[in-house]
Design an enzyme around this catalytic site. Sequence first.
Site, short mmCIF file in Angstrom:
data_model
loop_
_atom_site.label_atom_id
_atom_site.label_comp_id
_atom_site.label_asym_id
_atom_site.label_seq_id
_atom_site.Cartn_x
_atom_site.Cartn_y
_atom_site.Cartn_z
N ASN A 1 11.86 -8.34 6.85
CA ASN A 1 12.13 -7.72 8.14
C ASN A 1 11.70 -8.69 9.24
OD1 ASN A 1 13.04 -5.25 6.99
ND2 ASN A 1 10.90 -4.64 6.65
N ILE B 1 0.83 -1.22 0.00
CA ILE B 1 0.00 0.00 0.00
C ILE B 1 0.86 1.27 0.00
CG2 ILE B 1 -0.22 0.33 2.52
CD1 ILE B 1 -3.25 0.68 2.07
N HIS C 1 6.41 -12.12 5.49
CA HIS C 1 6.21 -11.69 4.10
C HIS C 1 7.57 -11.31 3.52
CE1 HIS C 1 5.62 -8.38 6.92
NE2 HIS C 1 6.17 -7.57 6.01
#
Length: 113
Positions: free
Chosen positions: A86, A31, A99
């Site tokens: 991360n 996003i 992810h």
Amino acid sequence: MTDSLFSQIYKGQIPGKVIYEDEHCFAINDINPQAPVHILIIPKKEVAKVSDASFEEIPLLGHLIYISKKLADLNKLSNNYRLVINNGAEAGQSVFHIHVHLLGGRSFNWPPG
Ligand code: AMP
């Protein structure tokens, strides 16, 4: 346990478009893109972070990298792209569902911030 943000997107409970899906994972556009191409590759199984992954999840982790490569090819990233995972808040993780970030379409610096 409540679904993660990404699982809620996958299930259509909050807005978001799944741009790739297979038996084990799905992908969405980030996003807040940090590059012209910024895709998140997410396992359907909710594992909070890489450091929580177990031995049985080795194939799933490999799958995420392989699909990242496929999506890089589909987006014509010319074999130049960055994959980022991360792990933990101090490393920049904000959504606690593993992810892979696929970033491409520009040059990148090293070391990362
Ligand atoms: P990380 O900080 O590594 O946990 O990455 C989480 C990523 O999820 C960030 O790059 C966010 O921009 C992205 N993100 C947060 N909310 C959404 C959303 N609703 N749809 C797509 N991406 C999102």
